[in-house]
Motif scaffolding. Structure first.
Motif, PDB file in Angstrom:
ATOM      1  N   THR A  48       0.829  -1.203   0.000  1.00  0.00           N
ATOM      2  CA  THR A  48       0.000   0.000   0.000  1.00  0.00           C
ATOM      3  C   THR A  48       0.861   1.251   0.000  1.00  0.00           C
ATOM      4  O   THR A  48       0.584   2.214  -0.733  1.00  0.00           O
ATOM      5  CB  THR A  48      -0.929  -0.003   1.224  1.00  0.00           C
ATOM      6  N   LEU A 214      -5.702   0.009 -10.106  1.00  0.00           N
ATOM      7  CA  LEU A 214      -6.607  -0.029  -8.971  1.00  0.00           C
ATOM      8  C   LEU A 214      -6.663   1.344  -8.314  1.00  0.00           C
ATOM      9  O   LEU A 214      -5.764   2.163  -8.471  1.00  0.00           O
ATOM     10  CB  LEU A 214      -6.134  -1.069  -7.948  1.00  0.00           C
ATOM     11  N   GLY A 219      -6.958   0.493   2.369  1.00  0.00           N
ATOM     12  CA  GLY A 219      -7.235  -0.920   2.567  1.00  0.00           C
ATOM     13  C   GLY A 219      -6.827  -1.834   1.433  1.00  0.00           C
ATOM     14  O   GLY A 219      -7.119  -3.037   1.480  1.00  0.00           O
ATOM     15  N   MET A 220      -6.121  -1.319   0.418  1.00  0.00           N
ATOM     16  CA  MET A 220      -5.801  -2.149  -0.738  1.00  0.00           C
ATOM     17  C   MET A 220      -4.825  -3.277  -0.380  1.00  0.00           C
ATOM     18  O   MET A 220      -4.849  -4.332  -0.991  1.00  0.00           O
ATOM     19  CB  MET A 220      -5.229  -1.292  -1.874  1.00  0.00           C
ATOM     20  N   LEU A 222      -4.824  -5.017   2.423  1.00  0.00           N
ATOM     21  CA  LEU A 222      -5.574  -6.101   3.053  1.00  0.00           C
ATOM     22  C   LEU A 222      -6.310  -6.933   2.019  1.00  0.00           C
ATOM     23  O   LEU A 222      -6.476  -8.149   2.189  1.00  0.00           O
ATOM     24  CB  LEU A 222      -6.569  -5.523   4.066  1.00  0.00           C
ATOM     25  N   GLN A 223      -6.774  -6.298   0.927  1.00  0.00           N
ATOM     26  CA  GLN A 223      -7.518  -7.015  -0.096  1.00  0.00           C
ATOM     27  C   GLN A 223      -6.656  -8.017  -0.847  1.00  0.00           C
ATOM     28  O   GLN A 223      -7.126  -9.081  -1.246  1.00  0.00           O
ATOM     29  CB  GLN A 223      -8.128  -6.013  -1.081  1.00  0.00           C
ATOM     30  N   ILE A 224      -5.394  -7.690  -1.023  1.00  0.00           N
ATOM     31  CA  ILE A 224      -4.527  -8.560  -1.824  1.00  0.00           C
ATOM     32  C   ILE A 224      -3.683  -9.488  -0.960  1.00  0.00           C
ATOM     33  O   ILE A 224      -3.018 -10.406  -1.471  1.00  0.00           O
ATOM     34  CB  ILE A 224      -3.605  -7.699  -2.732  1.00  0.00           C
ATOM     35  N   HIS A 255      -9.242 -16.872  -9.954  1.00  0.00           N
ATOM     36  CA  HIS A 255      -9.373 -15.556  -9.330  1.00  0.00           C
ATOM     37  C   HIS A 255      -9.446 -14.466 -10.387  1.00  0.00           C
ATOM     38  O   HIS A 255     -10.146 -13.470 -10.231  1.00  0.00           O
ATOM     39  CB  HIS A 255      -8.191 -15.309  -8.391  1.00  0.00           C
ATOM     40  N   TYR A 259     -11.767 -11.206 -11.177  1.00  0.00           N
ATOM     41  CA  TYR A 259     -11.060  -9.941 -11.185  1.00  0.00           C
ATOM     42  C   TYR A 259     -11.386  -9.148 -12.446  1.00  0.00           C
ATOM     43  O   TYR A 259     -11.633  -7.957 -12.384  1.00  0.00           O
ATOM     44  CB  TYR A 259      -9.566 -10.219 -11.070  1.00  0.00           C
TER      45      TYR A 259
END
Length: 259
Positions: A48, A214, A219-220, A222-224, A255, A259
């Motif tokens: 991040t 993106l 919070g990016m 945590l998403q990945i 995935h 995506y």
């Protein structure tokens, strides 16, 4: 079930693009674990930071400067984290490492909010990478092909370093038996520090190249993080080439369809 060949070509390219992005992020994490036996859950937060640094620098100095500045900036953050936490926690066991680095996720998350706020940032791609190109009957963004090329180039360069240089031989020896490597005169602690900084730099590079695709938001990471951990576990902890590449590709492929 669709039989359109263009659909499968598109999804295959998407899988390659996503796999290269996850590879760059998981690369540093798996090598850190393989050499240092250190579980760093804060790796997604470093990703991040790389995206935020790249977006901020790109707005003032351009895309190419940002691609260079993000890995360097995140590596510097890694130096600070190493001397404050990692060096002390390396012998503490996985439970303590998970707890400390899990707490660092929220600390670094709040730091991004303090520095950049909660609003999402955007990062524009350069003109040379903003178009589309025809591949096997489908049009595909050039920038996504650029991500695939960056991932493949990183893999080749790191594989050459690990297999064909003296530093790579020392790293592999330390991974196999760090105590014996130290007895042979290898400065294992210095290798630990070097590998950790390089791993952080790869996380910053992943964030930088993901920023134009993106929305850059706190919070990016945590998403990945979860897909990255899945790739590491399936591909093999501490392994660059991976032990289960077929299964890993299938996970990435499924995935990428979502995506």
């Amino acid at each position: 079930m669709t039989v359109d060949s263009g659909f499968w070509v598109l999804q295959t390219l998407n899988a390659l693009q996503l796999s290269m992005l996850l590879f760059l992020l998981s690369l540093g994490l798996t090598v850190i674990f393989g050499l240092m036996h250190f579980v760093n859950l804060a790796h997604g937060a470093l990703y991040t930071f790389g995206a935020y640094i790249a977006a901020s620098v790109a707005n003032k100095f351009g895309f190419w400067v940002a691609i260079f500045a993000a890995p360097v900036g995140v590596a510097i953050i890694g130096v600070v984290l190493y001397f404050l936490f990692v060096q002390r926690m390396r012998k503490s066991g996985p439970t303590a490492q998970v707890l400390v680095t899990f707490g660092l996720i929220f600390v670094l998350l709040d730091l991004t909010r303090i520095i950049w706020g909660d609003l999402a940032l955007a990062m524009a791609t350069p003109a040379v990478l903003s178009g589309q190109i025809g591949i096997f009957g489908v049009t595909y963004p050039v920038y996504r092909l650029f991500i695939i090329a960056i991932g493949l180039l990183s893999f080749v360069m790191l594989a050459l370093v690990l297999s064909g240089t003296q530093v790579g031989a020392k790293i592999r020896a330390s991974v196999d038996n760090d105590a014996m490597a130290a007895c042979l005169g290898i400065n294992v602690e210095r290798l630990f520090f070097l590998v950790f900084c390089v791993g952080c730099a790869f996380a910053g590079l992943a964030g930088a190249i993901a920023a134009p695709l993106l929305s850059v938001m706190p919070g990016m990471g945590l998403q990945i993080l979860i897909p990255t951990l899945i790739v590491i576990v399936i591909g093999g902890l501490g392994s660059l080439r991976g032990r289960s590449r077929g299964r890993c590709f299938m996970v990435l492929y499924r995935h990428s369809v979502r995506y």
